[in-house]
Design an enzyme around this catalytic site. Structure first.
Site, PDB file in Angstrom:
ATOM      1  CB  SER A  42      -0.721  -0.127   1.469  1.00 11.20           C
ATOM      2  OG  SER A  42      -0.098   0.032   2.493  1.00 11.20           O
ATOM      3  N   GLY A  62      -1.880  -4.172   1.500  1.00  7.09           N
ATOM      4  CA  GLY A  62      -2.041  -5.607   2.011  1.00  7.09           C
ATOM      5  C   GLY A  62      -1.714  -6.615   1.464  1.00  7.09           C
ATOM      6  CG  ASN A  92       0.537  -5.245   4.271  1.00  8.30           C
ATOM      7  OD1 ASN A  92       0.439  -4.597   5.563  1.00  8.30           O
ATOM      8  ND2 ASN A  92       0.884  -5.043   2.749  1.00  8.30           N
ATOM      9  CG  ASP A 101      -3.223   5.369   7.577  1.00 11.76           C
ATOM     10  OD1 ASP A 101      -2.463   5.806   8.494  1.00 11.76           O
ATOM     11  OD2 ASP A 101      -3.649   4.418   6.755  1.00 11.76           O
ATOM     12  CG  HIS A 157      -1.324   3.696   5.046  1.00 13.51           C
ATOM     13  ND1 HIS A 157      -2.205   3.344   5.531  1.00 13.51           N
ATOM     14  CD2 HIS A 157      -0.923   2.899   3.881  1.00 13.51           C
ATOM     15  CE1 HIS A 157      -2.184   2.017   5.183  1.00 13.51           C
ATOM     16  NE2 HIS A 157      -1.126   1.694   3.874  1.00 13.51           N
TER      17      HIS A 157
END
Lengths: 831, 224
Positions: free
Chosen positions: B49, B86, B115, B196, B199
């Site tokens: 991502s 992801g 991840n 978040d 990111h």
């Protein structure tokens, strides 16, 4: 005056079933007012208490970053002034290790102070109070951590830089189910050990939470508003237990709205029942009243007599209603002990007063027209048995306006949201007009038909017999029946959307990131019950050649096309899907890539069969033509995909698989261990507890929905009975004429049975269509849930009510047929 | 037949993508030719991502910004965003042959592993996966720029130390160009990240391009 009361008493004692129906209608209106309303408030309180427990506090602050100094200062001010107590929580993932570093497991850590939780309880394996095991240097852990690390209660584990002793196992946290998806077992650490962990520092990813408990009756919403002023926009969120979103909250909102609807529906239906039964009652008394007028009684005297009769019946209905309401209030906590614990029984004096006042208003308005019609009873009526003339335009308009105003006030009072309330009134008004329009159409059709058979001819002529009131009866029947069917259909839809979302066999564990090369082996380990879904990540870049404007998309408050999507492939519809457009999932005649689209996407963008959508999959564009639209039959927790492709289009694309499995309690640790040891890249998400908690709460609420749904259905059935009995008097007299003209009782019975079959079938059929339409609108616009038609169940209910119409109609006629015509005529002759 | 079918469709789409990099096009109605660049080569941004530009449009993500930065300095290199939100290193390993076969990259900027760490996956497995990915890319003739990651500190010192060490070790073992930390100057800075906290936002992606750019130039140099 005494004479008037004596007369009224005699008339009531000699009144037929209509008086009983009048009293029952008043009773039902009262029971609804005092019971449903009161219970709705009690349930709301009860579930708000639950909501408090589900969030463990009154006001909840959260942020992905350290709280800003401004917000913390505001919290300190609340605490310092004695208005609130605060608990600071930290939530993050970390690796828990055995003390010899032999094994490590990703765990979900909650760092909490002594006073956590403010509401609800943390349940531990030993059964001891949580506070006695939540102490410095110790941790409480989910049992699966013991399995995965190979440790026991009393052993020491390493967390960050601290060595902590396992004090107990964690069975349930009050606020955990709302944060459903977890990649590892939970560990609760005491706040004093936060520093020793050395895990919350620059470069850490931590969810910061602050719970506040309002003290000394301090109001929660103003407190949240005061704090919200200091929160950084889009970084810090201040919610209350009332506003925090969750599936349960949404269901509760819908549930309470449904209860309000039931209350309003029942009240209006009962009102119509009052009017209908009183009209019939006074019609039966018409001859008596005419004789009184002939003997010199003034119209005012007659009106006073009728008003006294109404008052006595209404008072009886009100008293019975309050008694029944009190009984229901006392009974509910017993009946629903396991469903809504802690419900208090009994009626408050305020509720009784409110019920009496509203009952009086409802009775006054709904009896206005029948009482008004008494003025039209003239002395000459006694001679001719002529039919009462139709009411003039003015009373009808006045009555209509009165009823409308009352309905608007009632709805606004019950629903509390002006806009929704007005929509509701417009809807009910539209329904009555539609029902009346359908009645007019039916009568027009019957007038133009001249069947050869005598029976059929008599049935059709019977619809138009003077004083039969077919239009009013049909309108009342269709409206009442539509409400009955709508309540049942709405209840079924609520059940389907919420309770049905958690079926017993629903998957409760997900395995993520299974690689294509691992699929066969994973399938062997998880056995046949596992559902495997390929996932291809993609973005939508254009629709029919027009690029997506991401800024515009992001402004949409709902889901939008700017995000990434999970694509998948299969060539036959899943068990919970059905096509709504397109002949098949994919069209063999279309060349090139095709895509089947879920109808939810249509809420993001208007699309047609034949449109093209361009995706980018890992940098490679793929344009596909839409060949079908699908919808989900059940809104279940099962996986679903917005965009589905034929296998040959995507099976070579970069992809992973996820598996959804139903695992029996206790079997997960072994299964998880087998999967992770074979495929260390695979992550496990356990939603077992979440599914159980949600399913339990929703099942409890659905029982209550069903219970109160029967209130409205009972009111509707009273109206159906009353409407059919309302014209009994006319029908009985006609049956006598038939018999005098030589017809056999059997034939007369067949005529009336056929007439009621026709009425019942017409009312049932029209109500079926109207209820499907109205519930579709309610589901989509008011409840915002998927609509399901349930034609079988609804058809069966409509048929049952049609049978009731037949049974009531026939039952009302049989007594007259058993007597000789002359006996009957003597009985009904003016006294 | 189905096998052939899927290859055909993916072959076609890959060709479509490749076609964009080929001959200059002609504008509608015989107007002047559109200024479609003649690409000097293909850089594939392969990652999760952080590469895909989670929460942003592809135009705002660092691969698109990198292409524009290169173009502004007269380097007409196509940069393909092959980021998949992801994705773990296992996922990238599964699709690396697809990337090589379809996109034919000259340079690959590999930014994967975040991840794996966030899910607490075995660091040894991640190292093995990334090593295999780099080797397969290098075998295809691509120059690999390996973007290093650092794991969030809440996972604990043991895990994060092991995790952070993977990238230098793989670079050393394979000879890949190492960017020490993809999110240098971005991580933990609220103004450069989405709500978040992990990111990067549009401004964060611009900083990422600054970090990467010198290493991309080195990779371009090595292609000569």
């Amino acid at each position: 005056m005494n004479r008037l009361f004596l007369l009224a008493r005699r008339e009531i004692l000699r009144a037929g079933p209509q008086a009983v129906l009048f009293v029952l209608s008043t009773t039902l209106a009262l029971v609804t007012l005092v019971s449903v309303g009161g219970f709705s408030r009690t349930v709301q309180d009860s579930f708000l208490r639950d909501a408090r427990e589900l969030h463990a506090g009154d006001v909840i602050l959260h942020s992905h970053r350290e709280f800003s100094e401004g917000l913390l200062r505001a919290v300190r001010a609340e605490v310092a002034s004695g208005r609130a107590e605060a608990a600071r929580l930290y939530e993050f993932y970390s690796m828990a290790r055995t003390s010899d570093n032999d094994r490590l497991v990703l765990s979900s850590i909650l760092v909490a102070p002594d006073n956590y939780p403010f509401y609800g309880t943390v349940t531990v394996g030993s059964g001891r109070p949580f506070q006695s095991v939540h102490e410095v240097g110790g941790v409480v852990v989910e049992p699966s951590l013991l399995d995965q690390l190979g440790v026991r209660v009393g052993d020491t584990i390493q967390l960050g830089s601290a060595a902590l002793t396992i004090r107990d196992t964690l069975i349930r946290e009050p606020d955990r189910p709302l944060n459903a998806f977890s990649l590892g077992p939970r560990i609760i650490v005491h706040a004093y050990d936060l520093e020793a962990l050395q895990l919350v520092r620059t470069g850490s990813r931590v969810e910061h939470r602050l719970l506040l408990k309002a003290l000394h009756g301090e109001r929660v919403d103003p407190m949240a508003a005061r704090l919200r002023v200091h929160a950084r926009k889009d970084e810090e969120w201040v919610e209350t237990f009332r506003t925090a979103r969750s599936g349960i909250k949404r269901f509760l909102d819908n549930f309470l709205f449904f209860l309000s609807l039931i209350g309003v529906f029942t009240l209006i239906l009962a009102g119509f029942g009052i009017q209908s039964s009183l009209t019939a009652l006074l019609r039966e008394k018409r001859d008596t009243l005419a004789v009184m007028r002939a003997l010199g009684a003034t119209s005012g005297y007659v009106a006073r007599l009728a008003a006294i009769i109404v008052c006595i019946l209404a008072a009886a209905g009100t008293a019975l209603g309050i008694l029944c309401g009190a009984w229901v209030q006392r009974l509910l906590p017993v009946l629903m002990r396991d469903i809504v614990p802690g419900l208090s029984g009994g009626l408050s004096p305020g509720a009784v007063l409110e019920g009496c006042l509203m009952g009086a208003v409802v009775t006054a308005v709904f009896t206005s027209i029948p009482l008004r019609r008494l003025r039209e009873v003239r002395p000459v009526s006694v001679l001719g048995h002529e039919v009462l003339p139709e009411t003039g335009r003015t009373p009808l308009v006045v009555h209509g306006a009165l009823v409308t105003v009352l309905a608007v006030l009632l709805v606004l009072w019950k629903i509390e949201d002006t806009r929704t309330g007005l929509w509701f009134v417009a809807g009910v008004g539209g329904l009555i007009l539609l029902s009346a329009g359908a009645g007019v159409l039916v009568l027009w059709i019957s007038r133009t038909r001249r069947p050869d058979r005598l029976l059929s001819r008599l049935v059709l002529r019977g619809l138009e017999r003077p004083g039969s009131g077919t239009l009013v009866t049909l309108t009342t029947l269709v409206t009442a029946l539509t409400v009955i069917l709508s309540i049942r259909l709405l209840e079924l839809n609520l059940f389907q959307n919420f309770v049905g979302s958690y079926p017993a066999e629903a998957p409760n564990v997900y395995f993520l990131d299974i690689q294509p090369s691992q699929r066969d082996e994973a399938r062997r380990i998880l056995e046949a019950s596992a559902e495997f879904h390929p996932v291809v990540r993609a973005r939508v870049t254009a629709v029919s050649g027009t690029p997506i404007d991401r800024e515009v998309e992001r402004q949409s408050r709902r889901d939008n096309l700017a995000r990434e999507f999970n694509l998948t492939y299969y060539d036959t519809l899943l068990g919970d899907e059905r096509l709504v457009a397109g002949k098949s999932l994919f069209d063999p005649k279309v060349h090139g890539p095709q895509v089947s689209v879920l109808t939810e996407v249509l809420e993001m963008r208007s699309l047609e069969i034949g449109d093209t959508i361009t995706f980018t999959i890992a940098g490679v564009p793929l344009e596909a033509r839409i060949t079908s639209f699908r919808e989900r039959v059940h809104s279940s927790v099962r996986p679903f995909f917005y965009f589905v492709f034929p296998p040959e289009v995507l099976e070579d694309a970069p992809q992973t698989f996820f598996a959804a499995v139903r695992v029996a309690p206790g079997q997960l640790p072994a299964l998880q261990s087998r999967m992770v040891s074979s495929f260390p890249n695979v992550s496990v998400i356990d939603v077992m507890e979440t599914v159980n908690v949600f399913a339990g709460v929703m099942r409890r609420l659905s029982v209550i929905v069903r219970f109160f749904g029967w209130f409205s259905i009972a009111a509707g059935l009273l109206i159906v009975t009353s409407a059919v009995l309302a014209t009994r008097h006319v029908r009985l007299r006609e049956s006598v004429y038939y018999r005098i003209l030589g017809a056999k009782s059997r034939f007369v019975l067949r005529v009336f049975a056929a007439e009621h079959v026709l009425l019942g079938t017409l009312a049932g059929g029209l109500a079926f269509v109207f209820s499907e339409m109205s519930v579709w609108i309610l589901c989509r616009q008011a409840f915002r849930i998927d609509f399901h038609a349930f034609p079988g169940t609804l058809g069966a209910l409509a048929s049952a009510v049609a049978l009731l119409v037949l049974a009531t109609g026939v039952a009302g006629t049989v007594p007259a047929l058993r007597k000789k015509p002359v006996v009957y005529l003597r009985e009904v002759a003016p006294e | 037949m189905r096998f052939l079918g899927c290859w055909t469709i993916w072959g076609l789409t890959a060709l479509m993508a490749a076609a964009c990099s080929g001959e200059p096009g002609t504008g509608p109605s015989g107007a002047l030719p559109a200024p479609t660049p003649v690409w000097q080569g293909t850089i594939v941004a392969l990652g999760d991502s952080l590469t895909a530009g989670y929460g942003l449009s592809e135009d705002e993500a660092w691969p698109a910004l990198l292409e524009r930065r290169l173009a502004s300095e007269g380097r007409a290199w196509r940069v393909v965003n092959a980021g998949v939100s992801g994705e773990t290193s296992s996922g990238t390993l599964s699709r690396v042959d697809w990337v090589v076969g379809r996109l034919k990259p000259d340079i690959v900027i590999l930014a994967i592993g975040g991840n794996d760490g966030l899910r607490g996956l075995d660091v040894g497995l991640m190292k093995s996966n990334i090593t295999s990915i780099v080797q397969r890319l290098q075998d295809s003739g691509a120059v690999v720029v390996l973007a290093g990651m650092k794991m969030v500190r809440n996972l604990g010192p043991d895990y994060t130390t092991q995790f952070d060490a993977v990238y230098p070790a793989v670079a050393r073992d394979t000879g890949a160009l190492l960017v020490p930390f993809l999110l240098e100057g971005v991580a933990s800075i609220p103004s450069l990240n989405l709500a978040d906290g992990i990111h990067p936002n549009a401004a964060g992606h611009r900083v990422v391009v600054k970090t990467l750019y010198p290493y991309v130039l080195k990779a371009l140099e090595s292609r000569r």
